[in-house]
Design an enzyme around this catalytic site. Structure first.
Site: not given
Ligand SMILES: *Cc1c(COP(=O)(O)O)cnc(C)c1O
Length: 490
Positions: A112
């Protein structure tokens, strides 16, 4: 470049406006009206740039209402060595033709950060560009990773304040500590007695409550959100797909124009959709493997064309993928089926909990997407197997993806990049068990034990967490969320 709604019933707006608003007035998501194209020469030129310059180049193609020099300055700050020690998106080779794209070297050790380090800067400029004089108050309901990454990204950004609500028993101890110790003058964190849905519903209620909005407005605030339906979070994610391709081209692993496949651990469909945008731009991407955990609604959809959220929800060891409504799938539907059909499908999802797309639409999606899933046992085994074989330690979300990637690679020998979305130390307890270890003690014991067992360094933001001062201990009931939010006025 203008932005339109995926449901087709909103006015065209600028990039800055789309980022300020987050969601279109008709309930749809903002999409660029056309996808800018990368030529072979563009890709060659990008190969010679560092990550920040690649980011500025790609972002400016989507956000041409921004000032190019300011965009570059923002990217240089966001993707600095200080924020991403060792590089923003390094590739690690696992085996012949198999690579991992590590997106977890940011301040909160989850992918993120890749978007949430730059997005606050994009929002801050958007407020100025749209003549906004009020302070933007960002409300976030989080099940873990988003809250911390948003707090870290928005801390001390001028003109913006942020408030995060999390379920008191719904996040890991490390995640709770990460948020409770957050530094910054414009941040606040509050736990909710309830689950993630209670927190999420509370935030939604505040957003749609006219009286609260008026009070905040009169006090000099507008409400906005930081979740992944905002285009300002998606656009920065296109960059690392282009960047990974460039790195492999530069190394001579790929020849110019040669296809590359990606496997993406998927929850809200934001990350993998960014890869699809990169493909639409002209990056030679072959297949995108959409990797789900036991909540395999997406692999079912990609196989049958039926999206049915009327199913049991499972809590897994990859909690950021425990999602039954993948909001960004709407953007793919828009590109494949057009706005009118998208609006129809979304209305059906809302009223009946399911929809089914046409066969020709499904076939078009299948030209690029393959849906696989890994259950809990597959995931544990894969983490252990990869560690035994090549001494590479992966987190639980990445474990899901590695399992799905290996399934695909069984009958396809093109180059594959598996996207890694979190540091193994963020989910140390499960990862430790997967590589055959165990630990007794407090929440930090599995981190130390995992480090002792594997020699893989604990990332600094997690290693230093123990010594940070806890600033936020407030726990409230969901009914008190509005009152809590209005405290910003006093
Ligand atoms: C948010 C997240 C995901 C999923 O990503 P999306 O963009 O919602 O598909 C996968 N792995 C981790 C560790 C995340 O924080």
């Amino acid at each position: 470049m203008k932005y339109c709604s995926t449901r087709g019933n909103s006015e065209l707006v600028s990039g800055a406006y789309a980022i300020k608003k987050g969601i279109a007035p008709d309930g749809g998501l903002y999409m660029p009206t056309e996808i800018p194209k990368l030529t072979e020469d563009d890709i060659k030129a990008l190969c010679e740039m560092d990550y920040a310059h690649r980011a500025a180049d790609i972002l400016y193609r989507f956000l041409d209402d921004y000032n190019k020099d300011e965009l570059l300055a923002d990217c240089i700050e966001a993707y600095s060595e200080k924020n991403f020690p060792g590089g923003a998106a390094p590739l690690h080779q696992l085996d012949e033709g198999g690579y991992v794209l590590e997106l977890f070297h940011g301040p909160t050790c989850a992918f993120k950060d890749m978007a949430l380090q730059i997005m606050p800067r994009l929002l801050s400029r958007a407020l100025k560009m749209t003549g906004e004089e009020k302070t933007a108050l960002i409300l976030v309901a989080t099940s873990g990773d988003t809250g911390k990454a948003a707090l870290e990204g928005y801390r001390d950004v001028p003109g913006i304040a942020i408030k995060v609500f999390y379920p008191v028993h719904g996040v890991s101890k490390v995640q709770k500590l990460q948020m409770a110790t957050q530094e910054g003058e414009n941040v606040s964190v509050c736990a909710i007695e309830g689950n993630f849905d209670d927190a999420q519903n509370g935030v939604k209620k505040i957003f749609s409550d006219a009286e609260i909005n008026k009070k905040l407005n009169d006090g000099g605030y507008i409400l906005t959100s930081a979740n992944s339906i905002n285009w300002g979070r998606l656009a920065p994610q296109v960059v690392y797909y282009v960047s990974a391709y460039c790195d492999l081209l530069k190394e001579g692993v790929l020849k110019s124009g040669e296809v590359l496949n990606f496997t993406v651990p998927t929850g809200n469909f934001g990350n993998i959709f960014a890869a699809y945008i990169a493909k639409q731009m002209g990056l030679p991407i072959g297949k995108l493997i959409c990797a789900s955990n036991r909540n395999n609604i997406l692999s079912d959809f990609l196989t049958t064309g039926v999206y049915d959220r009327r199913r049991k929800f499972f809590q897994t060891m990859s909690p950021s993928m425990d999602i039954l409504i993948s909001s960004n799938l709407e953007r793919l539907l828009y590109l494949i089926c057009g706005a009118e059909k998208t609006a129809e499908y979304m209305a059906r999802l809302n009223s009946t909990g399911k929809y089914k797309i046409e066969l020709d639409e499904l076939n078009k999606i299948k030209e690029t997407f393959v849906g696989y899933y890994a259950n809990e046992a597959h995931t544990m085994d894969e983490i252990g197997f990869v560690y035994d074989k090549v001494k590479y330690l992966s987190d639980t979300h990445t474990g899901v993806a590695l399992y799905c990637a290996s399934k695909f690679r069984y009958y396809n020998d093109e180059n594959m990049v598996t996207v890694s979305t979190a540091s193994p130390y963020k989910f140390a307890k499960d990862v430790l068990a997967a590589v055959g270890g165990e630990a007794d003690g407090d929440e930090f014991a599995p981190l130390y034990e995992l480090n002792k067992l594997t020699g893989v360094e604990i990332p600094a933001p997690l290693a230093t967490l123990k010594d940070k001062t806890v600033r936020f201990t407030n726990v409230i009931s969901p009914d008190e969320m509005a009152e809590e939010t209005l405290k910003i006025l006093s």
